[in-house]
Design a protein around this motif. Structure first.
Motif, PDB file in Angstrom:
ATOM      1  N   LEU A   1      21.713 -11.011 -18.189  1.00 40.29           N
ATOM      2  CA  LEU A   1      20.344 -10.977 -17.634  1.00 40.29           C
ATOM      3  C   LEU A   1      20.103  -9.914 -16.616  1.00 40.29           C
ATOM      4  O   LEU A   1      19.777 -10.019 -15.614  1.00 40.29           O
ATOM      5  N   PRO A   2      20.412  -8.545 -17.064  1.00 38.99           N
ATOM      6  CA  PRO A   2      20.280  -7.509 -16.112  1.00 38.99           C
ATOM      7  C   PRO A   2      18.789  -7.181 -15.773  1.00 38.99           C
ATOM      8  O   PRO A   2      17.752  -7.585 -16.490  1.00 38.99           O
ATOM      9  N   VAL A   3      18.839  -6.885 -14.423  1.00 41.84           N
ATOM     10  CA  VAL A   3      17.377  -6.357 -13.769  1.00 41.84           C
ATOM     11  C   VAL A   3      17.682  -4.971 -13.432  1.00 41.84           C
ATOM     12  O   VAL A   3      18.279  -4.548 -12.734  1.00 41.84           O
ATOM     13  N   THR A   4      16.952  -4.185 -14.179  1.00 45.18           N
ATOM     14  CA  THR A   4      17.076  -2.854 -14.223  1.00 45.18           C
ATOM     15  C   THR A   4      16.665  -2.100 -12.745  1.00 45.18           C
ATOM     16  O   THR A   4      15.648  -2.579 -12.127  1.00 45.18           O
ATOM     17  N   THR A   5      17.027  -1.071 -12.302  1.00 47.27           N
ATOM     18  CA  THR A   5      16.571  -0.469 -11.254  1.00 47.27           C
ATOM     19  C   THR A   5      15.137  -0.114 -11.316  1.00 47.27           C
ATOM     20  O   THR A   5      14.305  -0.206 -10.443  1.00 47.27           O
ATOM     21  N   HIS A   6      14.593   0.391 -12.652  1.00 50.00           N
ATOM     22  CA  HIS A   6      13.343   0.903 -12.609  1.00 50.00           C
ATOM     23  C   HIS A   6      12.421  -0.338 -12.466  1.00 50.00           C
ATOM     24  O   HIS A   6      11.293   0.078 -11.824  1.00 50.00           O
ATOM     25  N   ALA A   7      12.827  -1.540 -12.814  1.00 49.61           N
ATOM     26  CA  ALA A   7      11.719  -2.783 -12.589  1.00 49.61           C
ATOM     27  C   ALA A   7      11.821  -3.001 -11.385  1.00 49.61           C
ATOM     28  O   ALA A   7      10.671  -3.567 -10.682  1.00 49.61           O
ATOM     29  N   THR A   8      12.624  -2.949 -10.343  1.00 45.34           N
ATOM     30  CA  THR A   8      12.798  -3.040  -9.151  1.00 45.34           C
ATOM     31  C   THR A   8      12.036  -2.057  -8.365  1.00 45.34           C
ATOM     32  O   THR A   8      11.021  -2.479  -7.512  1.00 45.34           O
ATOM     33  N   ASN A   9      12.179  -0.945  -8.811  1.00 44.44           N
ATOM     34  CA  ASN A   9      11.254   0.035  -8.213  1.00 44.44           C
ATOM     35  C   ASN A   9       9.814   0.084  -8.336  1.00 44.44           C
ATOM     36  O   ASN A   9       8.954   0.091  -7.412  1.00 44.44           O
ATOM     37  N   ASP A  10       9.547  -0.318  -9.497  1.00 45.24           N
ATOM     38  CA  ASP A  10       8.118  -0.597 -10.047  1.00 45.24           C
ATOM     39  C   ASP A  10       7.520  -1.836  -9.232  1.00 45.24           C
ATOM     40  O   ASP A  10       6.279  -1.494  -8.855  1.00 45.24           O
ATOM     41  N   LEU A  11       8.426  -2.901  -9.030  1.00 48.63           N
ATOM     42  CA  LEU A  11       7.745  -3.974  -8.282  1.00 48.63           C
ATOM     43  C   LEU A  11       7.394  -3.437  -6.643  1.00 48.63           C
ATOM     44  O   LEU A  11       6.254  -3.719  -6.247  1.00 48.63           O
ATOM     45  N   TRP A  12       8.344  -2.946  -6.299  1.00 47.02           N
ATOM     46  CA  TRP A  12       8.271  -2.881  -4.754  1.00 47.02           C
ATOM     47  C   TRP A  12       7.226  -1.445  -4.297  1.00 47.02           C
ATOM     48  O   TRP A  12       6.655  -1.478  -3.289  1.00 47.02           O
ATOM     49  N   ILE A  13       7.204  -0.411  -5.059  1.00 46.22           N
ATOM     50  CA  ILE A  13       6.520   0.781  -4.963  1.00 46.22           C
ATOM     51  C   ILE A  13       5.010   0.052  -5.110  1.00 46.22           C
ATOM     52  O   ILE A  13       4.073   0.531  -4.206  1.00 46.22           O
ATOM     53  N   ARG A  14       4.595  -0.692  -6.202  1.00 44.10           N
ATOM     54  CA  ARG A  14       3.299  -1.074  -6.539  1.00 44.10           C
ATOM     55  C   ARG A  14       2.984  -2.227  -5.170  1.00 44.10           C
ATOM     56  O   ARG A  14       1.865  -1.941  -4.590  1.00 44.10           O
ATOM     57  N   ARG A  15       3.967  -2.915  -4.546  1.00 43.19           N
ATOM     58  CA  ARG A  15       3.368  -3.679  -3.317  1.00 43.19           C
ATOM     59  C   ARG A  15       3.351  -2.755  -2.104  1.00 43.19           C
ATOM     60  O   ARG A  15       2.402  -3.250  -1.321  1.00 43.19           O
ATOM     61  N   ALA A  16       4.040  -1.833  -2.070  1.00 44.41           N
ATOM     62  CA  ALA A  16       3.794  -1.095  -0.835  1.00 44.41           C
ATOM     63  C   ALA A  16       2.309  -0.337  -0.926  1.00 44.41           C
ATOM     64  O   ALA A  16       1.714  -0.337   0.037  1.00 44.41           O
ATOM     65  N   LEU A  17       1.989   0.157  -1.853  1.00 39.25           N
ATOM     66  CA  LEU A  17       0.791   0.798  -2.239  1.00 39.25           C
ATOM     67  C   LEU A  17      -0.359  -0.062  -2.171  1.00 39.25           C
ATOM     68  O   LEU A  17      -1.459   0.116  -1.512  1.00 39.25           O
ATOM     69  N   ARG A  18      -0.153  -1.352  -2.654  1.00 33.82           N
ATOM     70  CA  ARG A  18      -1.414  -2.366  -2.364  1.00 33.82           C
ATOM     71  C   ARG A  18      -1.417  -2.827  -0.750  1.00 33.82           C
ATOM     72  O   ARG A  18      -2.570  -2.979  -0.768  1.00 33.82           O
ATOM     73  N   CYS A  19      -0.548  -2.737  -0.145  1.00 33.01           N
ATOM     74  CA  CYS A  19      -0.495  -3.019   1.266  1.00 33.01           C
ATOM     75  C   CYS A  19      -1.304  -1.905   1.792  1.00 33.01           C
ATOM     76  O   CYS A  19      -1.996  -2.112   2.800  1.00 33.01           O
ATOM     77  N   VAL A  20      -1.016  -0.541   1.343  1.00 37.92           N
ATOM     78  CA  VAL A  20      -2.043   0.349   2.021  1.00 37.92           C
ATOM     79  C   VAL A  20      -3.269   0.072   1.376  1.00 37.92           C
ATOM     80  O   VAL A  20      -4.306   0.494   2.638  1.00 37.92           O
ATOM     81  N   ARG A  21      -3.531  -0.048   0.406  1.00 34.06           N
ATOM     82  CA  ARG A  21      -5.031  -0.433   0.217  1.00 34.06           C
ATOM     83  C   ARG A  21      -5.581  -1.387   0.885  1.00 34.06           C
ATOM     84  O   ARG A  21      -6.826  -1.321   1.427  1.00 34.06           O
ATOM     85  N   THR A  22      -4.970  -2.772   0.837  1.00 35.30           N
ATOM     86  CA  THR A  22      -5.770  -3.861   1.858  1.00 35.30           C
ATOM     87  C   THR A  22      -5.607  -3.396   3.118  1.00 35.30           C
ATOM     88  O   THR A  22      -6.683  -3.950   3.719  1.00 35.30           O
TER      89      THR A  22
END
Length: 504
Positions: free
Chosen positions: A325-346
């Protein structure tokens, strides 16, 4: 370890408090006439209580500490009872691994209870505890938790003055889509194989392979993070074994110097944990050698076996994250960079609304969440920026992303401080600048359900523009800085000729 910043000397104080808490636990066990095995068990229990309980409030930390016996005592009883029944013991250990990792779905408390349960099983194997020793083990662990609690919440309540950092919100998902569930299966598979191979190497010390596989999965979320952590664990163990040959073996288990060096190792574990996993593992390995010396079983061959078992556990963990059940580094990067940018927006929208006079708008919580998300971004990008990473282009882009996000955080902190100033007020330019920042974030990351859910707070920033005022100039400077940084992020995040760091 030597140059990493330590704001407010938090790591120094935490490490010093840990030494006092562990020493008090061992002293209490000795004064009560408990055996050496029980005293060591108590010291390790105190170390775990001080190391793993990381709830966001002092009250929650007290509750978690009080719940540790509920997780540890049944496991102690199970492990000691099954000590002479290898097949049942092994099956029970694997079950404890799965339950301990699965418990992370309940946040910091589940994480702490899961680690405490696993380590109580591990400790009984480390000390070869028998069923007849169970009463004094219970007494030692109880005294240890009381000692750790007294030091943490009464004698030196650091968290009352400096609130502990909150954990970032857990990634969404249900069933196998939940990262903690996938990791529970990965860790269980890794530990089961490590247990089998470890027993081929040694029928008495196989548990080091299981412990290695378990700890590699702690505080990791992707394939890349797990592989990097495994490498660092092996590196720290190799250096620690060299130090153990020079330090622990010549002591021959002499009580006074061994106790002093164990205290140094406890300090080093807490002081280095946040900045260098390899340094922390060096301290753990030296401490293990010193404890073996106290038990009278230390020799060079045992330290070599420790390295072999560690290598087995690291390889099993690496195979598990690739095959199960691998979780790729790309998927994790995607998740947390998105969250960080949305925090900037909010945070930008909340700050503008606050400056417009809204009594309910508050950007501070979102700024705090941004810091937490950036911590996770650094962790998820660690495999890409690691010195041994062969992907030079992605390494350079990852470093650029980290640098720009850190600069965004600086601008956000400045904007929050301006919004908190009662003399600052709104003018028409603030609303326009805020909207441009939001547009820049949305251009980087197309909106989805999570972004739409956040729009409600952003819409509170009103267009109730008034005449321009000098008090708005600092806020405008920070907003313009965010615009510039977000524009610069577009290149490294979405390069058409290279693999993206974050999905578009």
């Amino acid at each position: 370890m030597f140059v990493a910043p330590d704001p407010g000397r938090a790591r120094l104080r935490n490490s010093s408090r840990a030494v006092i808490g562990v020493a008090l636990a061992v002293l209490a066990a000795e004064l009560c006439g408990l055996s050496l095995v029980a005293s060591i068990t108590g010291g390790l229990a105190a170390l775990l209580a001080l190391f793993t309980v990381t709830d966001a409030t002092v009250r929650a930390q007290r509750i978690t500490t009080a719940l540790l016996p509920a997780a540890g005592f049944p496991v102690l009883a199970l492990a000691t009872t099954l000590h002479g029944v290898p097949l049942a013991r092994d099956a029970a250990f694997v079950a404890v691994v799965f339950a301990g990792v699965y418990a992370r779905r309940w946040g910091a408390r589940g994480h702490a209870l899961g680690i405490f349960a696993f380590m109580n099983f591990f400790i009984t194997q480390f000390l070869h505890a028998r069923p007849g020793q169970l009463p004094e083990l219970y007494a030692a662990v109880g005294l240890a938790l009381l000692s750790a609690g007294a030091v943490r919440f009464v004698l030196w309540p650091i968290e009352k003055r400096t609130p502990p950092p909150a954990a970032p919100p857990a990634p969404p998902g249900t069933g196998l889509a939940r990262p903690t569930t996938r990791q529970a299966f990965q860790a269980t598979a890794a530990c089961a194989v490590a247990l089998s191979v470890g027993q081929v190497l040694s029928e008495d010390r196989w548990y080091w392979a299981v412990g290695t596989a378990w700890w590699i999965f702690v505080n990791t979320a992707s394939r890349g993070e797990t592989l990097v952590r495994g490498f660092r664990r092996v590196l720290g163990t190799v250096i620690g074994i060299g130090a153990g040959l020079l330090i622990a073996i010549p002591l021959h288990g002499a009580p006074a110097p061994t106790a002093a060096l164990v205290a140094v190792c406890v300090f080093a574990i807490f002081y280095t944990a946040a900045v260098s996993y390899s340094w922390m593992m060096l301290a753990v390995t030296v401490m293990a050698g010193l404890l073996y010396g106290l038990l009278g079983v230390l020799d060079p061959g045992l330290l070599v076996l420790r390295l072999e078992e560690t290598a087995v556990g690291a390889v099993c963990a690496a195979l598990a994250v690739v095959l199960v059940l691998p979780v790729t580094t790309h998927a994790t990067n995607d998740l947390w960079i998105r969250r960080a940018l949305r925090c900037v927006r909010t945070c930008t929208a909340e700050a503008a609304a606050r400056l417009a006079g809204s009594p309910v708008a508050d950007p501070a919580p979102h700024a705090a969440e941004l810091e937490l998300c950036l911590g996770r971004v650094r962790l998820s990008l660690a495999p890409l920026v690691h010195p041994l990473s062969p992907y030079r282009g992605r390494k350079a882009r990852a470093r650029r992303v980290l640098a720009l996000l850190d600069e965004c955080a600086v601008e956000v902190r400045g904007l929050v401080s301006v919004a908190a100033d009662p003399d600052a007020s709104h003018d028409a330019r603030l609303a326009a600048a805020c909207w441009r920042v939001e547009a820049a974030v949305e251009a980087l990351l197309p909106p989805d359900a999570e972004a739409e859910a956040e729009r409600g707070s952003a819409d509170r920033q009103t267009a109730a523009a008034g005449p321009g005022r000098p008090a708005a100039e600092p806020a405008l400077a920070h907003l313009h800085g965010l615009e510039r940084l977000l524009a610069q992020l577009d290149g490294p995040l979405r390069s058409p000729s290279r693999s993206p760091l974050v999905g578009a």
